[in-house]
Design a protein around this motif. Structure first.
Motif, PDB file in Angstrom:
ATOM      1  N   ILE A 623      18.583  59.172 -36.020  1.00 24.71           N
ATOM      2  CA  ILE A 623      19.729  58.362 -36.445  1.00 24.71           C
ATOM      3  C   ILE A 623      19.978  57.340 -35.346  1.00 24.71           C
ATOM      4  O   ILE A 623      20.295  57.713 -34.207  1.00 24.71           O
ATOM      5  CB  ILE A 623      20.991  59.222 -36.674  1.00 24.71           C
ATOM      6  CG1 ILE A 623      20.722  60.292 -37.736  1.00 24.71           C
ATOM      7  CG2 ILE A 623      22.152  58.345 -37.099  1.00 24.71           C
ATOM      8  CD1 ILE A 623      20.747  61.675 -37.244  1.00 24.71           C
ATOM      9  N   SER A 624      19.822  56.077 -35.667  1.00 24.76           N
ATOM     10  CA  SER A 624      19.976  55.021 -34.667  1.00 24.76           C
ATOM     11  C   SER A 624      21.221  54.186 -34.965  1.00 24.76           C
ATOM     12  O   SER A 624      21.568  53.944 -36.122  1.00 24.76           O
ATOM     13  CB  SER A 624      18.743  54.117 -34.646  1.00 24.76           C
ATOM     14  OG  SER A 624      18.542  53.507 -35.903  1.00 24.76           O
ATOM     15  N   VAL A 625      21.877  53.780 -33.887  1.00 27.01           N
ATOM     16  CA  VAL A 625      23.060  52.907 -33.967  1.00 27.01           C
ATOM     17  C   VAL A 625      22.732  51.657 -33.159  1.00 27.01           C
ATOM     18  O   VAL A 625      22.643  51.711 -31.925  1.00 27.01           O
ATOM     19  CB  VAL A 625      24.313  53.605 -33.426  1.00 27.01           C
ATOM     20  CG1 VAL A 625      25.518  52.674 -33.511  1.00 27.01           C
ATOM     21  CG2 VAL A 625      24.585  54.901 -34.185  1.00 27.01           C
ATOM     22  N   ALA A 626      22.532  50.540 -33.857  1.00 27.10           N
ATOM     23  CA  ALA A 626      22.108  49.297 -33.206  1.00 27.10           C
ATOM     24  C   ALA A 626      23.184  48.239 -33.342  1.00 27.10           C
ATOM     25  O   ALA A 626      23.838  48.127 -34.384  1.00 27.10           O
ATOM     26  CB  ALA A 626      20.800  48.797 -33.817  1.00 27.10           C
ATOM     27  N   ASP A 627      23.354  47.450 -32.268  1.00 27.87           N
ATOM     28  CA  ASP A 627      24.312  46.349 -32.310  1.00 27.87           C
ATOM     29  C   ASP A 627      23.598  45.037 -31.980  1.00 27.87           C
ATOM     30  O   ASP A 627      22.436  45.033 -31.586  1.00 27.87           O
ATOM     31  CB  ASP A 627      25.470  46.585 -31.324  1.00 27.87           C
ATOM     32  CG  ASP A 627      25.005  46.652 -29.870  1.00 27.87           C
ATOM     33  OD1 ASP A 627      24.367  45.687 -29.399  1.00 27.87           O
ATOM     34  OD2 ASP A 627      25.279  47.664 -29.196  1.00 27.87           O
ATOM     35  N   THR A 628      24.299  43.952 -32.169  1.00 28.91           N
ATOM     36  CA  THR A 628      23.757  42.616 -31.873  1.00 28.91           C
ATOM     37  C   THR A 628      24.497  42.014 -30.687  1.00 28.91           C
ATOM     38  O   THR A 628      24.786  40.821 -30.659  1.00 28.91           O
ATOM     39  CB  THR A 628      23.874  41.708 -33.100  1.00 28.91           C
ATOM     40  OG1 THR A 628      25.250  41.648 -33.510  1.00 28.91           O
ATOM     41  CG2 THR A 628      23.035  42.219 -34.249  1.00 28.91           C
ATOM     42  N   GLY A 629      24.808  42.868 -29.703  1.00 29.61           N
ATOM     43  CA  GLY A 629      25.565  42.417 -28.536  1.00 29.61           C
ATOM     44  C   GLY A 629      24.698  41.770 -27.478  1.00 29.61           C
ATOM     45  O   GLY A 629      23.588  41.293 -27.755  1.00 29.61           O
ATOM     46  N   THR A 630      25.180  41.805 -26.261  1.00 26.79           N
ATOM     47  CA  THR A 630      24.512  41.091 -25.168  1.00 26.79           C
ATOM     48  C   THR A 630      23.407  41.898 -24.513  1.00 26.79           C
ATOM     49  O   THR A 630      22.626  41.359 -23.741  1.00 26.79           O
ATOM     50  CB  THR A 630      25.551  40.715 -24.091  1.00 26.79           C
ATOM     51  OG1 THR A 630      26.226  41.910 -23.659  1.00 26.79           O
ATOM     52  CG2 THR A 630      26.572  39.749 -24.664  1.00 26.79           C
ATOM     53  N   GLY A 631      23.329  43.210 -24.794  1.00 22.57           N
ATOM     54  CA  GLY A 631      22.303  44.037 -24.175  1.00 22.57           C
ATOM     55  C   GLY A 631      22.785  44.674 -22.883  1.00 22.57           C
ATOM     56  O   GLY A 631      23.871  44.370 -22.370  1.00 22.57           O
ATOM     57  N   ILE A 632      21.968  45.568 -22.338  1.00 24.41           N
ATOM     58  CA  ILE A 632      22.300  46.307 -21.124  1.00 24.41           C
ATOM     59  C   ILE A 632      21.190  46.102 -20.107  1.00 24.41           C
ATOM     60  O   ILE A 632      20.007  46.211 -20.447  1.00 24.41           O
ATOM     61  CB  ILE A 632      22.464  47.811 -21.413  1.00 24.41           C
ATOM     62  CG1 ILE A 632      23.461  48.049 -22.548  1.00 24.41           C
ATOM     63  CG2 ILE A 632      22.899  48.568 -20.169  1.00 24.41           C
ATOM     64  CD1 ILE A 632      23.549  49.494 -22.986  1.00 24.41           C
ATOM     65  N   THR A 633      21.548  45.827 -18.885  1.00 25.84           N
ATOM     66  CA  THR A 633      20.539  45.662 -17.832  1.00 25.84           C
ATOM     67  C   THR A 633      19.954  47.030 -17.463  1.00 25.84           C
ATOM     68  O   THR A 633      20.564  48.075 -17.721  1.00 25.84           O
ATOM     69  CB  THR A 633      21.153  45.028 -16.583  1.00 25.84           C
ATOM     70  OG1 THR A 633      22.149  45.918 -16.039  1.00 25.84           O
ATOM     71  CG2 THR A 633      21.790  43.690 -16.921  1.00 25.84           C
ATOM     72  N   ASP A 634      18.775  47.020 -16.845  1.00 29.11           N
ATOM     73  CA  ASP A 634      18.126  48.269 -16.444  1.00 29.11           C
ATOM     74  C   ASP A 634      18.968  49.042 -15.438  1.00 29.11           C
ATOM     75  O   ASP A 634      19.010  50.272 -15.457  1.00 29.11           O
ATOM     76  CB  ASP A 634      16.743  47.970 -15.846  1.00 29.11           C
ATOM     77  CG  ASP A 634      15.758  47.464 -16.886  1.00 29.11           C
ATOM     78  OD1 ASP A 634      16.006  47.720 -18.084  1.00 29.11           O
ATOM     79  OD2 ASP A 634      14.761  46.823 -16.513  1.00 29.11           O
ATOM     80  N   GLU A 635      19.656  48.331 -14.561  1.00 29.97           N
ATOM     81  CA  GLU A 635      20.473  48.988 -13.546  1.00 29.97           C
ATOM     82  C   GLU A 635      21.623  49.751 -14.192  1.00 29.97           C
ATOM     83  O   GLU A 635      21.912  50.896 -13.833  1.00 29.97           O
ATOM     84  CB  GLU A 635      21.016  47.947 -12.566  1.00 29.97           C
ATOM     85  CG  GLU A 635      21.848  48.545 -11.453  1.00 29.97           C
ATOM     86  CD  GLU A 635      22.386  47.488 -10.500  1.00 29.97           C
ATOM     87  OE1 GLU A 635      23.080  47.861  -9.548  1.00 29.97           O
ATOM     88  OE2 GLU A 635      22.097  46.281 -10.722  1.00 29.97           O
ATOM     89  N   ILE A 636      22.284  49.123 -15.153  1.00 25.40           N
ATOM     90  CA  ILE A 636      23.404  49.783 -15.830  1.00 25.40           C
ATOM     91  C   ILE A 636      22.894  50.881 -16.753  1.00 25.40           C
ATOM     92  O   ILE A 636      23.530  51.929 -16.900  1.00 25.40           O
ATOM     93  CB  ILE A 636      24.226  48.742 -16.618  1.00 25.40           C
ATOM     94  CG1 ILE A 636      24.897  47.760 -15.647  1.00 25.40           C
ATOM     95  CG2 ILE A 636      25.257  49.410 -17.508  1.00 25.40           C
ATOM     96  CD1 ILE A 636      25.687  46.671 -16.318  1.00 25.40           C
ATOM     97  N   LYS A 637      21.715  50.661 -17.366  1.00 25.72           N
ATOM     98  CA  LYS A 637      21.165  51.636 -18.300  1.00 25.72           C
ATOM     99  C   LYS A 637      20.954  52.994 -17.638  1.00 25.72           C
ATOM    100  O   LYS A 637      21.098  54.040 -18.269  1.00 25.72           O
ATOM    101  CB  LYS A 637      19.839  51.123 -18.869  1.00 25.72           C
ATOM    102  CG  LYS A 637      19.335  51.912 -20.077  1.00 25.72           C
ATOM    103  CD  LYS A 637      17.920  51.524 -20.443  1.00 25.72           C
ATOM    104  CE  LYS A 637      17.803  50.067 -20.784  1.00 25.72           C
ATOM    105  NZ  LYS A 637      16.422  49.724 -21.225  1.00 25.72           N
ATOM    106  N   SER A 638      20.629  52.979 -16.343  1.00 26.17           N
ATOM    107  CA  SER A 638      20.378  54.236 -15.642  1.00 26.17           C
ATOM    108  C   SER A 638      21.660  55.002 -15.336  1.00 26.17           C
ATOM    109  O   SER A 638      21.603  56.156 -14.900  1.00 26.17           O
ATOM    110  CB  SER A 638      19.621  53.967 -14.335  1.00 26.17           C
ATOM    111  OG  SER A 638      20.412  53.180 -13.456  1.00 26.17           O
ATOM    112  N   LYS A 639      22.846  54.392 -15.565  1.00 24.63           N
ATOM    113  CA  LYS A 639      24.106  55.034 -15.215  1.00 24.63           C
ATOM    114  C   LYS A 639      25.022  55.281 -16.404  1.00 24.63           C
ATOM    115  O   LYS A 639      26.076  55.898 -16.244  1.00 24.63           O
ATOM    116  CB  LYS A 639      24.872  54.172 -14.199  1.00 24.63           C
ATOM    117  CG  LYS A 639      24.113  53.893 -12.909  1.00 24.63           C
ATOM    118  CD  LYS A 639      24.925  52.977 -12.003  1.00 24.63           C
ATOM    119  CE  LYS A 639      24.181  52.671 -10.708  1.00 24.63           C
ATOM    120  NZ  LYS A 639      24.947  51.749  -9.841  1.00 24.63           N
TER     121      LYS A 639
END
Length: 844
Positions: A623-639
């Motif tokens: 089950i995937s939840v996708a948005d059309t926002g600005t995205g997440i940087t790799d640094e923030i993704k790890s936290k």
């Protein structure tokens, strides 16, 4: 009798050559003598003498010319086949088996052909060598069909070739290239044995710091390179070697589906002849032979501590390997063709990696990189620095040694992680890079690091949540007591109600912390995914607002899942709200919730496949939840899954939304993944196993009133009662108010501050206790230990455990003790009274 063409030593005496030389000398003398006589008699007879002797000289010149270019009568007895002397010598000297066929019958064979016949154990009758069909009569149907097609070739100057592969009686792989050329109604057969072809490409492959070998479908080693022999210290005949002799758990390969071009990767250990075991990565690709049998081309990498017979590798050995001074060759064979290797390589035009371009590559590289037009492409356009390693372009190529490979990543969206090894060629100042796919290993390492970090934080959060629940239990119990004294209309009621409301908010916050630490009480049930998503759609649209478009796409033939419905709703709500907030700056957007089902065995993504291996079964619901926002940087993704981490402004979020989602999915036996691209959007995907068959708990949980199925018990209307109760709690603030409340309801309550005191009271009690309410975690003797020790005296006593931890922490104990139930903290006075009433009712 067939002519056997052998090479002739030019220094051997030959009668034919002597006669030919005498004729040439006599004719030369005749020409010279005719010229001299013509000149001598020209003074007396003039032109007549020149004409007569000139004619004789001309005849001599013609005869001398013919004699000079006449074919030499050499070799064995000639038959009707007009083969020139040069071609005969080439035919005789060829190392490959050669045969000339005319009108379907062998007329000439060289020594190589006869040796091939002998190697197959075929005996010639009357000295006539057999036709190729006879040699390969035990070959598979595909090989014999290829030979039959070659035998039908008859067009002038036609040329055809076919590959023939078979296993001999010892299980060794034999490979031949059979070529047929037609000239003047004759077929020239050339049979090239490349089973053991030390070609230039094979020699280069043998320099790879990787153990290469081939095994058949039964695990028998067919071929191997010197690196493998050095690592294992094995110098015997390969025909006696089985993969189980040096690889732990070989069934991971041998039991895998044997399908052409199927690749198998797993971590294992390589065991040497000295019984030294070393961690290693095995990558294998299955291939099918013309015989219908399967072989596996195997690459072993990651081993760097053992060289020849278990000795430790020194710096000089490694230097020699990378510099080409210690170039290894295959033992009789390059075990696999370059195109079949389960790892990639590229040849570069120079040793400076920052400026080098690709001049050659194999099919494994094309599959790994997704490139088909790679020739003359800069290496910088293909690989890039990996986040966990140094910049490969800043390192000298001679530092990419077998014991210190450099991690890099393939350019592109996937960013496949690879280990890079180098092999130099100082003569041409070029090099070859070997790229080994380590994406599965990297994914496991990242998951392990993330899991360890989350577990450490989770343990801390769980301890904090437990202590908070104890405090909240006391706050709620005292607040309930005061609310009973100050009903609606009392001047103190609003303030007391505000305290109660904030206590409930704090309890909800602690519940999120427990969800993150995966210590929350769950009530798993069987859910229809499509129905659940449809039910949530109405609520989500109200929460998301008019600026966000919600698109729900249902997958087909979705199996049920087994989760806690309220928690699953929480997961969807948190992800949707998070997606809405990510699009707030751009004024809205679209959120797509999509469901689908797939098979784990059909996954190509090694990292995802490794992550889903822990999930039971093969069918996975995503089950995937996708948005059309600005995205997440790799640094923030790890936290993003860490508790209290948020990128929102102060007061707009607690930082527990995604951490709660992570904990619920993990506790439900699933996996949560995030994929984001800057400027495009973010997709969170929940992976859950299918529910499987209904259990007894599923049937009992269905609220259907039918014979044989009990409905959930209703809360008792009258909470007063009678009975002896032992209340064991180390938190005095909770114990005192709870015991006081139960006494007001008519119960006789005895208090104990710990397990030791409770055990003494049980031993000294004149009348048996009807109910024991005990905290689980206490200093000294805890609740479960107390129950086991005092069980002989509590045979008729019902047990209620209370704790700030989740019920799942004590699921084993609850399963062993049928009379034990659980009441989570914080609880209200009403909840406590209801639980007691349900357990002992009216005891007289």
């Amino acid at each position: 009798m067939v002519s056997l063409i052998r090479d002739i030593n030019p220094e051997e005496p030959s009668t034919t050559r002597g006669v030919a030389g005498l004729w040439k000398a006599m004719l030369l003398c005749l020409v010279v003598l005719s010229l001299l006589l013509g000149y001598y008699y020209s003074r007396a007879y003039g032109i007549i003498s020149w004409a007569a002797f000139g004619f004789i000289g001309f005849i001599g010149m013609v005869l001398l010319w013919r004699q000079a270019f006449k074919a030499a009568e050499t070799g064995p007895t000639r038959i009707s086949v007009p083969v020139s002397h040069v071609l005969e010598r080439v035919f005789a000297r060829s190392a490959d088996a050669g045969l000339i066929v005319e009108n379907g019958k062998a007329v000439r064979a060289n020594v190589g052909y006869l040796e091939l016949v002998q190697s197959f154990g075929i005996h010639m009758t009357d000295g006539d060598p057999p036709m190729p069909e006879k040699i390969f009569e035990k070959a598979p149907d595909a090989a014999r069909a290829a030979l039959y097609r070659l035998g039908l070739i008859s067009d002038e100057d036609a040329f055809e070739e076919e590959k023939v592969e078979l296993l001999d009686e010892h299980g060794n792989l034999l490979r031949f290239m059979v070529r047929v050329t037609v000239h003047k109604q004759q077929q020239f057969w050339q049979i090239i044995d490349y089973s053991y072809d030390p070609s230039q490409d094979g020699a280069l492959l043998s320099k790879a710091p990787i153990g290469l070998l081939v095994v058949n479908e039964d695990g028998k080693v067919v071929s191997a390179n010197d690196v493998f022999r050095e690592w294992t210290g094995y110098d015997g005949a390969l025909s006696k070697l089985q993969i189980k002799d040096f690889i732990e758990h070989p069934e991971a390969l041998l039991s895998s589906p044997q399908e052409a071009n199927r690749t198998v990767r797993f971590d294992t250990r390589l065991v040497t002849q000295k019984d030294i075991a070393t961690p290693i990565v095995l990558v294998a690709t299955w291939h099918i032979l013309d015989t219908g049998q399967y072989i596996a081309s195997i690459a072993l990498h990651g081993h760097s501590t053992v060289t020849k017979r278990g000795e430790h590798a020194g710096a000089s050995d490694l230097k020699g390997l990378t510099s080409g001074e210690n170039s290894q060759t295959l033992e009789n064979a390059t075990p696999v063709d370059a195109g079949l290797l389960p790892f990639a390589f590229v040849d570069l035009d120079m040793v400076d990696l920052s400026k080098a371009s690709i001049v050659e590559a194999n099919t494994a590289f094309e599959k790994l990189s997704g490139l088909t037009e790679w020739r003359n492409l800069s290496l910088r356009d293909v690989i890039t620095r990996h986040s966990s390693g140094p910049d490969i372009f800043s390192l000298p190529v001679n530092e990419l040694t077998p014991d210190k490979p450099v991690d890099a990543a393939i350019q592109g969206k996937e960013g496949t992680a690879v280990s890079v090894y180098a092999c130099l060629d100082h003569a041409s100042e070029t090099c070859r890079l070997y790229l080994v796919d380590i994406s599965a290993r990297k994914a496991l390492e990242d998951q392990l690091i993330q899991s360890q970090k989350m577990q450490a934080v989770g343990r801390l959060v769980a301890e904090i949540a437990h202590d908070f629940n104890n405090l909240l239990a006391a706050i709620r119990l005292y607040t309930d007591t005061l609310l009973g004294r100050h009903p609606i209309g009392d001047p103190s009621y609003p303030e007391l109600q505000q305290i109660n409301a904030n206590g409930n908010r704090a309890a909800a916050l602690v519940k999120k912390l427990l969800a993150y630490s995966r210590k929350q009480t769950i009530r798993a049930e069987r859910l229809d995914v499509s129905e659940t998503l449809s039910d949530m759609a109405v609520t989500l649209k109200q929460v998301l607002g008019e600026k966000v478009k919600l698109d729900i796409r249902h997958g087909r033939d979705l199996p049920d899942i087994r989760v806690d419905k309220s928690q699953f709703d929480t997961v969807l709500m948190n992800l949707a709200v998070n997606a809405r907030d990510a699009m707030k700056e751009q004024g809205g957007g679209q959120i797509t919730i999509e469901s689908r089902v797939f098979s784990k065995s059909g996954l190509d993504n090694a990292g995802l496949k490794a992550a889903l291996d822990k999930l039971p079964g093969d069918q996975i619901v995503a089950i995937s939840v996708a948005d059309t926002g600005t995205g997440i940087t790799d640094e923030i993704k790890s936290k993003i899954f860490e508790p209290f981490f948020t990128t929102k402004a102060q007061g707009e979020g607690t930082g527990l939304g995604l951490s709660t989602v992570y904990g619920i999915v993990q506790q439900s036996g699933g996996h949560l993944a995030v994929d984001s691209e800057m400027g495009v959007g973010t997709t969170f995907t929940i992976y859950l196993p299918e529910a499987g068959e209904d259990t007894e708990a599923d049937l009992e949980a269905k609220p259907v009133a039918r014979k044989g199925v009990k409905l959930p018990p209703k809360a008792p209307a009258d909470l007063a009662g009678q009975g002896n109760i032992l209340f064991v709690e180390d938190e005095a603030s909770v114990r005192v108010i709870a015991a006081k409340t139960l006494r007001k309801r008519g119960y006789n309550v005895i208090e104990a501050c710990d397990g030791e005191e409770a055990y003494e009271l049980i031993q000294e009690a004149e009348a048996p206790f009807d109910l024991m309410i005990s905290d689980v975690v206490m200093p000294g003797m805890d609740g479960p230990t107390l129950l086991k020790k005092a069980r002989p005296e509590l045979t008729e006593t019902r047990i209620v455990f209370i704790s700030g931890y989740a019920e799942e922490e004590f699921s084993d104990l609850l399963a062993e003790e049928p009379d034990v139930t659980f009441l989570p903290k914080p609880f209200t006075l009403i909840q406590l009274a209801e639980k007691v009433k349900q357990q002992i009712g009216e005891v007289v």
